[in-house]
Motif scaffolding. Structure first.
Motif, mmCIF file in Angstrom:
data_model
loop_
_atom_site.group_PDB
_atom_site.id
_atom_site.type_symbol
_atom_site.label_atom_id
_atom_site.label_comp_id
_atom_site.label_asym_id
_atom_site.label_seq_id
_atom_site.Cartn_x
_atom_site.Cartn_y
_atom_site.Cartn_z
ATOM 1 N N SER A 1 -4.865 8.112 27.743
ATOM 2 C CA SER A 1 -5.163 8.432 28.860
ATOM 3 C C SER A 1 -4.287 7.902 30.258
ATOM 4 O O SER A 1 -3.892 6.820 30.062
ATOM 5 N N SER A 2 -4.197 8.262 30.980
ATOM 6 C CA SER A 2 -3.484 8.086 32.311
ATOM 7 C C SER A 2 -4.417 8.047 33.487
ATOM 8 O O SER A 2 -5.374 8.404 33.817
ATOM 9 N N GLU A 3 -3.764 7.213 34.385
ATOM 10 C CA GLU A 3 -4.540 6.962 35.955
ATOM 11 C C GLU A 3 -3.674 7.813 36.896
ATOM 12 O O GLU A 3 -2.585 8.083 36.809
ATOM 13 N N PRO A 4 -4.349 8.265 37.913
ATOM 14 C CA PRO A 4 -3.580 8.713 38.939
ATOM 15 C C PRO A 4 -2.526 7.997 39.911
ATOM 16 O O PRO A 4 -2.645 6.531 39.700
ATOM 17 N N THR A 5 -1.385 8.505 40.130
ATOM 18 C CA THR A 5 -0.322 7.554 40.504
ATOM 19 C C THR A 5 0.025 8.113 42.113
ATOM 20 O O THR A 5 0.152 9.084 42.280
ATOM 21 N N LEU A 6 -0.053 7.087 43.021
ATOM 22 C CA LEU A 6 0.316 7.127 44.227
ATOM 23 C C LEU A 6 2.061 7.642 44.273
ATOM 24 O O LEU A 6 2.639 6.495 43.887
ATOM 25 N N LEU A 7 2.559 8.448 44.974
ATOM 26 C CA LEU A 7 3.966 8.821 44.986
ATOM 27 C C LEU A 7 4.365 8.826 46.399
ATOM 28 O O LEU A 7 5.756 8.701 46.520
ATOM 29 N N PHE A 8 3.597 9.146 47.199
ATOM 30 C CA PHE A 8 4.022 8.923 48.870
ATOM 31 C C PHE A 8 2.878 8.570 49.451
ATOM 32 O O PHE A 8 1.578 8.768 49.257
ATOM 33 N N PHE A 9 3.033 7.584 50.620
ATOM 34 C CA PHE A 9 2.059 6.948 51.306
ATOM 35 C C PHE A 9 2.586 6.761 52.802
ATOM 36 O O PHE A 9 3.695 5.991 53.159
ATOM 37 N N GLN A 10 1.940 7.035 53.915
ATOM 38 C CA GLN A 10 2.214 6.784 55.062
ATOM 39 C C GLN A 10 3.585 6.876 55.413
ATOM 40 O O GLN A 10 4.167 6.192 55.918
ATOM 41 N N GLY A 11 4.113 8.262 55.265
ATOM 42 C CA GLY A 11 5.621 8.612 55.435
ATOM 43 C C GLY A 11 6.723 8.006 54.710
ATOM 44 O O GLY A 11 7.967 8.120 54.847
ATOM 45 N N ASN A 12 6.196 7.182 53.512
ATOM 46 C CA ASN A 12 7.517 6.700 52.526
ATOM 47 C C ASN A 12 7.219 7.267 51.041
ATOM 48 O O ASN A 12 6.069 7.117 50.421
ATOM 49 N N PHE A 13 8.058 7.759 50.683
ATOM 50 C CA PHE A 13 8.230 8.153 49.195
ATOM 51 C C PHE A 13 8.223 6.738 48.133
ATOM 52 O O PHE A 13 9.200 5.927 48.569
ATOM 53 N N LEU A 14 7.597 6.680 47.170
ATOM 54 C CA LEU A 14 7.338 5.571 46.445
ATOM 55 C C LEU A 14 8.309 5.777 45.234
ATOM 56 O O LEU A 14 7.908 6.303 44.322
ATOM 57 N N ARG A 15 9.509 5.558 45.568
ATOM 58 C CA ARG A 15 10.773 5.773 44.463
ATOM 59 C C ARG A 15 10.369 5.454 43.074
ATOM 60 O O ARG A 15 10.737 6.048 42.027
ATOM 61 N N LYS A 16 9.965 4.231 42.936
ATOM 62 C CA LYS A 16 9.791 3.737 41.687
ATOM 63 C C LYS A 16 8.535 4.394 40.871
ATOM 64 O O LYS A 16 8.863 4.607 39.656
ATOM 65 N N ALA A 17 7.547 4.839 41.511
ATOM 66 C CA ALA A 17 6.593 5.606 41.024
ATOM 67 C C ALA A 17 6.970 6.884 40.713
ATOM 68 O O ALA A 17 6.564 7.541 39.701
ATOM 69 N N MET A 18 7.821 7.638 41.272
ATOM 70 C CA MET A 18 8.250 8.889 41.322
ATOM 71 C C MET A 18 9.023 9.092 40.194
ATOM 72 O O MET A 18 9.190 9.807 39.279
ATOM 73 N N ARG A 19 10.046 7.973 40.010
ATOM 74 C CA ARG A 19 10.862 7.655 38.598
ATOM 75 C C ARG A 19 9.940 7.689 37.400
ATOM 76 O O ARG A 19 10.282 8.438 36.258
ATOM 77 N N ALA A 20 8.811 6.914 37.491
ATOM 78 C CA ALA A 20 8.149 6.787 36.494
ATOM 79 C C ALA A 20 7.186 7.989 36.048
ATOM 80 O O ALA A 20 7.216 8.114 34.884
ATOM 81 N N GLU A 21 6.918 8.734 36.979
ATOM 82 C CA GLU A 21 6.307 9.950 36.840
ATOM 83 C C GLU A 21 7.292 11.376 36.717
ATOM 84 O O GLU A 21 6.663 12.321 36.291
ATOM 85 N N ARG A 22 8.607 10.903 36.767
ATOM 86 C CA ARG A 22 9.677 12.098 36.691
ATOM 87 C C ARG A 22 9.204 13.190 37.570
ATOM 88 O O ARG A 22 9.229 14.378 37.364
ATOM 89 N N VAL A 23 9.029 12.924 38.827
ATOM 90 C CA VAL A 23 8.562 13.801 40.052
ATOM 91 C C VAL A 23 9.838 13.645 40.972
ATOM 92 O O VAL A 23 10.048 12.593 41.295
ATOM 93 N N THR A 24 10.354 14.706 41.329
ATOM 94 C CA THR A 24 11.113 14.552 42.550
ATOM 95 C C THR A 24 10.795 14.808 43.886
ATOM 96 O O THR A 24 9.703 15.535 44.150
ATOM 97 N N GLU A 25 11.495 14.647 44.797
ATOM 98 C CA GLU A 25 11.109 14.817 46.230
ATOM 99 C C GLU A 25 11.006 16.167 46.577
ATOM 100 O O GLU A 25 9.931 16.607 47.088
ATOM 101 N N GLU A 26 11.867 17.005 46.006
ATOM 102 C CA GLU A 26 11.707 18.542 46.211
ATOM 103 C C GLU A 26 10.574 18.907 45.575
ATOM 104 O O GLU A 26 9.841 20.057 46.246
ATOM 105 N N GLU A 27 9.953 18.596 44.551
ATOM 106 C CA GLU A 27 8.971 19.074 43.715
ATOM 107 C C GLU A 27 7.680 18.621 44.830
ATOM 108 O O GLU A 27 6.542 19.498 45.053
ATOM 109 N N MET A 28 7.801 17.560 45.617
ATOM 110 C CA MET A 28 6.622 17.175 46.177
ATOM 111 C C MET A 28 6.807 18.203 47.555
ATOM 112 O O MET A 28 5.266 18.602 48.010
ATOM 113 N N LEU A 29 7.758 18.334 48.279
ATOM 114 C CA LEU A 29 8.031 19.020 49.225
ATOM 115 C C LEU A 29 7.426 20.552 48.960
ATOM 116 O O LEU A 29 6.994 21.139 49.789
#
Length: 75
Positions: free
Chosen positions: A18-46
């Motif tokens: 099982s996994s936990e929800p992961t914060l990827l963006f917070f208050q105007g900042n992309f959380l790059r380490k979390a994004m890499r861990a989850e393999r999510v790109t900025e383009e996918e979030m946009l």
């Protein structure tokens, strides 16, 4: 069926699969380490933001990767 059985009877097994929800963006900042861990790109979030009618990052407080793999956008 086997995975469900094992996860219901053995807590350590459930924690592994099982996994936990992961914060990827917070208050105007992309959380790059979390994004890499989850393999999510900025383009996918946009793209996910645009699908929800959001035109600007300033309208978003947070983006969370849910346990099912969906992106939740918090305004």
């Amino acid at each position: 069926y086997v995975i469900t059985l094992l996860s219901s009877r053995y807590a350590p097994f459930k924690q592994v699969i099982s996994s936990e929800p992961t914060l990827l963006f917070f208050q105007g900042n992309f959380l790059r380490k979390a994004m890499r861990a989850e393999r999510v790109t900025e383009e996918e979030m946009l793209a996910s933001m645009r699908e929800q009618g959001i035109g600007s990052l300033g309208q978003v407080e947070a983006v969370i990767m849910e346990t099912e793999g969906q992106l939740s956008i918090i305004k």
